[in-house]
Design a protein around this motif. Structure first.
Motif, PDB file in Angstrom:
ATOM      1  N   SER A  56       2.197   2.975   1.402  1.00  0.00           N
ATOM      2  CA  SER A  56       3.096   1.814   1.313  1.00  0.00           C
ATOM      3  C   SER A  56       2.416   0.561   1.838  1.00  0.00           C
ATOM      4  N   GLN A  57       1.747   0.678   2.968  1.00  0.00           N
ATOM      5  CA  GLN A  57       1.033  -0.472   3.514  1.00  0.00           C
ATOM      6  C   GLN A  57      -0.080  -0.915   2.572  1.00  0.00           C
ATOM      7  N   GLY A  58      -0.767   0.052   1.978  1.00  0.00           N
ATOM      8  CA  GLY A  58      -1.819  -0.283   1.025  1.00  0.00           C
ATOM      9  C   GLY A  58      -1.268  -1.012  -0.184  1.00  0.00           C
ATOM     10  N   VAL A  62      -2.248  -4.699  -1.399  1.00  0.00           N
ATOM     11  CA  VAL A  62      -2.723  -4.982  -2.763  1.00  0.00           C
ATOM     12  C   VAL A  62      -1.867  -6.071  -3.393  1.00  0.00           C
ATOM     13  N   ARG A  63      -0.566  -5.990  -3.180  1.00  0.00           N
ATOM     14  CA  ARG A  63       0.333  -7.009  -3.731  1.00  0.00           C
ATOM     15  C   ARG A  63      -0.021  -8.377  -3.153  1.00  0.00           C
ATOM     16  N   GLY A  64      -0.234  -8.430  -1.835  1.00  0.00           N
ATOM     17  CA  GLY A  64      -0.626  -9.698  -1.213  1.00  0.00           C
ATOM     18  C   GLY A  64      -1.955 -10.207  -1.728  1.00  0.00           C
ATOM     19  N   SER A  65      -2.892  -9.294  -1.928  1.00  0.00           N
ATOM     20  CA  SER A  65      -4.204  -9.689  -2.459  1.00  0.00           C
ATOM     21  C   SER A  65      -4.074 -10.237  -3.870  1.00  0.00           C
ATOM     22  N   ARG A  66      -3.215  -9.626  -4.666  1.00  0.00           N
ATOM     23  CA  ARG A  66      -3.020 -10.126  -6.038  1.00  0.00           C
ATOM     24  C   ARG A  66      -2.426 -11.521  -6.024  1.00  0.00           C
TER      25      ARG A  66
END
Length: 128
Positions: A56-58, A62-66
């Motif tokens: 979930s944290q990953g 990833v969402r934040g990185s996108r």
């Protein structure tokens, strides 16, 4: 005939003894395999116990990185547009400066032609 029956019984009993020994060894091997699989399952469970939270944290990361990447792409497009504009200005600047220099030279020449020189002004004053 009794000897034949005794021999057959002994052979049957030896065969049963062999099968019993084989089954006993098989049971022992299965018990060892079960213990190994149980240990493996317990270690795997302990190792992966926190995996759902980590996943979930990953996913959040990833969402934040996108999102950051999308914002950076927009900024990159803006910078590319500015650089393209500056390149166009850099390309057109020599043309504009040449034409403005020619315009200045023409206008100065026209001014000089229209204005009398100092010498001619002096001559005109002296005639008066």
């Amino acid at each position: 005939m009794v000897v034949l029956v005794v021999v057959i019984n002994v052979l049957i009993s030896l065969l049963c003894l062999y099968v019993a020994w084989y089954v006993w060894n098989l049971r022992r091997a299965l018990a060892i395999a079960t213990a190994v699989v149980t240990i493996f399952e317990r270690d795997t469970h302990n190792a992966l116990q926190g995996a759902p939270q980590a996943i979930s944290q990953g996913q959040l990361g990833v969402r934040g990185s996108r999102e950051s990447y999308q914002q950076l792409e927009i900024q990159l497009q803006r910078v590319q547009q500015v650089l393209a504009f500056l390149g166009l200005v850099q390309t057109l600047l020599p043309i504009v400066t040449r034409s403005s220099t020619r315009f200045r030279q023409r206008s100065r020449a026209e001014v000089l032609k229209s204005k009398p020189s100092r010498r001619s002004r002096r001559q005109q004053r002296s005639k008066r």
